[in-house]
Design an enzyme around this catalytic site. Structure first.
Site, PDB file in Angstrom:
ATOM      1  CG  LEU A  45      -2.023   1.184   1.338  1.00 39.39           C
ATOM      2  CD1 LEU A  45      -2.893   0.985   0.067  1.00 39.39           C
ATOM      3  CD2 LEU A  45      -2.753   0.798   2.563  1.00 39.39           C
ATOM      4  CG  ASP A  46       1.315   3.378  -3.443  1.00 36.85           C
ATOM      5  OD1 ASP A  46       2.120   2.672  -3.902  1.00 36.85           O
ATOM      6  OD2 ASP A  46       0.398   3.555  -4.375  1.00 36.85           O
ATOM      7  NE  ARG A  47       6.879   8.448   3.091  1.00 36.78           N
ATOM      8  CZ  ARG A  47       7.262   9.603   2.952  1.00 36.78           C
ATOM      9  NH1 ARG A  47       7.386  10.376   1.486  1.00 36.78           N
ATOM     10  NH2 ARG A  47       7.549  10.522   3.851  1.00 36.78           N
ATOM     11  CB  SER A  49      -2.601   4.715  -0.098  1.00 39.63           C
ATOM     12  OG  SER A  49      -2.397   5.159  -1.330  1.00 39.63           O
TER      13      SER A  49
END
Length: 192
Positions: A45-47, A49
């Site tokens: 999960l992207d930073r 997000s």
């Protein structure tokens, strides 16, 4: 044999890994929140997000969750800039052409602003530009896929919260907190 599964509500700005190598600045990682040995993220999960990140101690379960072949549904609550019209939503539903190919069809619904925890830092509000919340469910996991999909139809993402993966949800778990489940090997085989 029991597998441990951790449902973690990843806060904004936290990396989906336990260490941060090579960065000149100190960035927050999973080790700042999770003190359980032997669990690893099943996917990423992207930073920038927030929301549900699954961690487990079983390689087969990890593969089942993260591997796009299993097409496990992932649902996101997404705040976009603008007021999407039905044509834009329909493009998202059918699939959007990105630089790495056409996305699979997605489930898209316009929703009322959800009752979420405050984001730190907060989303910048702009008086002259409306924003809209969408519930988006995809069944693949390309890098930054939801953000790229909304941008492709002219709706930049302002905030992205992964709400669920399969039957697991972040509901009731505060940011930075987690809930642990134990799964038998038979229940791992039945995961879709």
């Amino acid at each position: 044999m029991m597998a441990r599964l951790l449902l973690f509500n990843k806060p904004f700005g936290v990396l989906s890994q336990f260490t941060d190598r090579g960065s000149p600045t100190v960035r927050s990682t999973l080790s700042d929140f999770i003190d359980m040995k032997g669990v690893y993220p099943a996917g990423r999960l992207d930073r920038d997000s927030e929301g549900l990140l699954l961690l487990c101690d079983d390689g087969r379960l990890q593969a089942r969750i993260a591997d796009p072949r299993f097409k496990m549904p992932k649902t996101y609550l997404v705040q976009v800039e603008g007021d999407p019209q039905e044509a834009e939503l329909e493009r998202l539903r059918r699939g959007v052409r990105l630089n790495d190919g056409l996305t699979l069809p997605a489930d898209i619904d316009r929703i009322a602003p959800p009752d979420l925890w405050p984001r730190d830092p907060p989303i910048r509000q702009r008086k002259m530009i409306p924003d809209t919340w969408l519930k988006i469910t995809i069944r693949e996991g390309r890098n930054r896929q939801v953000r790229r999909m909304t941008a492709a139809v002219g709706l930049p993402t302002l905030r992205l919260v992964r709400w669920s993966i399969g039957d697991w949800s972040v509901a009731g778990i505060a940011p930075g907190q987690s809930a642990e489940l134990a799964l038998t090997s038979g229940s791992i085989d039945g995961i879709r």
